[in-house]
Scaffold this active site. Structure first.
Site, PDB file in Angstrom:
ATOM      1  N   ASP A 191      -3.838  -9.622   3.116  1.00  0.00           N
ATOM      2  CA  ASP A 191      -4.604  -8.490   2.600  1.00  0.00           C
ATOM      3  C   ASP A 191      -5.103  -7.620   3.760  1.00  0.00           C
ATOM      4  OD1 ASP A 191      -5.956  -7.257   0.228  1.00  0.00           O
ATOM      5  OD2 ASP A 191      -7.759  -7.779   1.363  1.00  0.00           O
ATOM      6  N   GLU A 251       0.326  -6.523   3.796  1.00  0.00           N
ATOM      7  CA  GLU A 251      -0.169  -5.405   3.015  1.00  0.00           C
ATOM      8  C   GLU A 251      -0.774  -4.433   4.022  1.00  0.00           C
ATOM      9  OE1 GLU A 251      -3.449  -4.006  -0.297  1.00  0.00           O
ATOM     10  OE2 GLU A 251      -3.939  -5.221   1.453  1.00  0.00           O
TER      11      GLU A 251
END
Length: 596
Positions: free
Chosen positions: A233, A314
């Site tokens: 993330d 990401e």
């Protein structure tokens, strides 16, 4: 006037040769994202859980995917749907426990499915033991050095350390004594802490050796339990520029907005030649070169385990040459292609971003990773049904509210199916978001009182936020909660339109969205498209309204214009996003054709 594909043995412009000698599963995998709280509820409390996932594993096999990726399931106060982690080594009771996870992983592996888990290293929850210790320890302590605590500016430290803004809206800094009452909790300092997202998500200090070592330990904890990879993330956000300088730009989610000075300028979804599409995060808090040292060290950890483990970035980074740095041979294995996701439904624009994506990834020997939907963006069947322009602004919104223009459902589904078929024909890896195989739309008319995305309130309710794409899935049309939960409870309300996209309806209906996905995934394997080639067809290499390429022995053609495309007589159509009559491909239709 119609256009014509002259032959199914066409002249081609080779961009990418087929991959040979590569055996790593992640190079060509189709990976299915499970948003745990919305996938399937196994205990009837209205929130999806690991037991629900176990109960639906056979669906993933039936669909034909290669792996699953789980969004966060860690212990968390759920201030940001689990992306605020309080303990990286525990399952939140909302979802189950470690035994449930192990059972799920073992049963997935027994079915030939790889398992990827989310890792959130940019920030923790303010409930994390480290942050609680830091608050009590006070300024100058070793505990505070794990996070980004700073003294404020102004005569009495009453101003934040810099002018950075949170991605969720509002200042990116909170003063300690504005959150904790000094007389009650013994807190009596005026330091500020950085949170690039919600106030309850303090950013970690990645210059701190204890932080670095603990995350290596976290990787090993889950690798020891058999996970095959990690989706990272905010992979571009952990390292901040030295000195934390002021910056007048504005940050946002994956929303097609361009950072220019102090304002957000909507883009039209048309990428530059380098693939830049205006959706990347820039500024001193993102894409600093120091992040690559972190991923080299993580790569070394994964190398000590058997099998082809992977790291997935990401990273909202542009241009694509910068994104490719994350997938060099000694760093990560994949990076989400958000430039592709935010490109508008246009042949020339998509041709540009596809070419740039493949070209830049080939430089570093990495597969391109294609994606159209996820838990942070409006689902693509909804996005593609929205008006192109409203009140002079290009439409690529952060959620859709009932008071805003609604999508053309039929058009969005038609384009969405064509876009999926076009994407799955490309070489590399692809990600699917749970429910898209049924044609599940966003809940665009959800009453505001049900919204839970922290960005909704932090941005003063000016944007809908991400709840619309996170609504619990429909499995059985005639059951309570459409089969999501036996009790009929759902943590977000489901719209009435979900009856038509329930799994049992989709699976029983000829020509359904599910049947198309299933067929495309089967053909993708049969023709080895994931490890295949890419060549633009000479007939349409510069055509403004047709996108056509060849991958191995399959021609993929999408018509974006009003003029129909005539295929050669006797063309063997392997798949089509809608039925094709008389070898004529109409507007917003994609076909796969057997090359002769």
């Amino acid at each position: 006037m119609s256009l014509t594909l002259t032959t199914t043995s066409p002249d081609v412009n080779v961009l990418h040769p087929a991959t040979s000698g590569a055996s790593e599963w992640w190079r060509n995998a189709v990976i299915y994202q499970i948003y745990p709280r919305s996938f399937a509820d196994g205990n009837g409390d209205g929130v999806g859980d690991i037991r629900g996932i176990i109960n639906r594993l056979d669906h993933l096999v039936d669909l034909g995917v290669d792996a699953l990726w789980l969004s966060p399931f860690y212990k968390s106060p759920q201030a940001d749907a689990g992306y605020d982690v309080a303990d990286y080594r525990q399952i939140d009771p909302l979802f189950g426990d470690l035994d449930d996870f192990q059972e799920m992983a073992d049963k997935a592996h027994a079915r030939g499915l790889k398992v990827i888990v989310d890792l959130v290293p940019n920030h923790t929850s303010d409930d994390h033991a480290w942050f609680q210790e830091a608050i009590k320890a006070g300024p100058g302590s070793a505990a505070r050095d794990r996070y980004m605590f700073r003294d404020g500016k102004g005569e009495n430290g009453e101003l934040p350390p810099n002018n950075w803004q949170s991605i969720f809206g509002g200042p990116a800094w909170t003063r300690v004594d504005q959150r904790w009452n000094a007389s009650e909790d013994g807190v009596d300092d005026k330091q500020w802490y950085l949170h690039m997202f919600d106030t309850r998500q303090p950013d970690l200090n990645w210059d701190n050796d204890e932080v670095k070592e603990d995350f290596k330990s976290i990787l090993r904890f889950w690798l020891d339990r058999g996970v095959d990879g990690f989706r990272i993330d905010v992979a571009h956000g952990m390292v901040k520029a030295a000195g934390l300088p002021d910056w007048d730009g504005v940050t946002g989610m994956v929303d097609g907005t361009k950072n220019e000075g102090a304002s957000q300028v909507q883009t039209d979804g048309t990428p530059d030649e380098d693939g830049s599409n205006g959706g990347g995060n820039s500024g001193p808090m993102f894409d600093q070169d120091g992040v690559h040292d972190i991923y080299r060290s993580w790569h070394e950890v994964l190398e000590t385990y058997e099998g082809d483990r992977c790291l997935v970035a990401e990273a909202w980074v542009e241009p694509l040459s910068r994104l490719a740095l994350y997938v060099r041979q000694d760093e990560m294995q994949q990076a989400f292609n958000f430039s592709y996701l935010t490109t508008k439904w246009d042949a020339a624009a998509l041709r540009t971003v596809i070419s740039a994506s493949i070209r830049e990834n080939d430089v570093v020997g990495a597969p391109t990773t294609w994606v159209l939907s996820n838990h942070d963006v409006v689902r693509h069947v909804t996005r593609m049904g929205l008006p192109a322009v409203i009140e002079g602004k290009e439409m690529n919104p952060n959620g859709v509210r009932a008071t805003e223009p609604q999508p053309d459902v039929e058009l969005g589904l038609k384009r969405g199916k064509a876009a999926t078929l076009q994407m799955l024909g490309l070489p590399g890896s692809a990600y699917l978001y749970n429910g898209e195989e049924f044609g599940t739309p966003d809940h665009t008319e959800m009453p505001d009182e049900f919204r839970q995305d922290p960005a909704f309130e932090r941005k003063g309710r000016t944007e809908a936020g991400r709840d619309g794409c996170r609504v619990p899935l429909a499995w059985e049309a005639d059951k309570p909660a459409y089969g999501f939960s036996e009790s009929g409870l759902t943590w977000l309300p489901q719209p009435d339109t979900y009856k038509a996209v329930a799994a049992d309806v989709q699976k029983a209906t000829e020509g359904s969205t599910f049947r198309l996905y299933q067929q495309a995934l089967r053909l993708r394997k049969e023709h080895n498209l994931g490890l295949g080639s890419h060549a633009w067809l000479a007939d349409f290499v510069d055509a403004p309204e047709v996108l056509a390429y060849q991958n191995n022995d399959v021609i993929v053609l999408t018509n974006f214009g009003d003029a129909p495309v005539q295929l050669p007589a006797g063309s063997d159509i392997l798949a089509s996003s809608v039925p094709v009559a008389g070898n004529v491909v109409e507007r917003d239709v994609c076909v796969w054709i057997q090359a002769k």
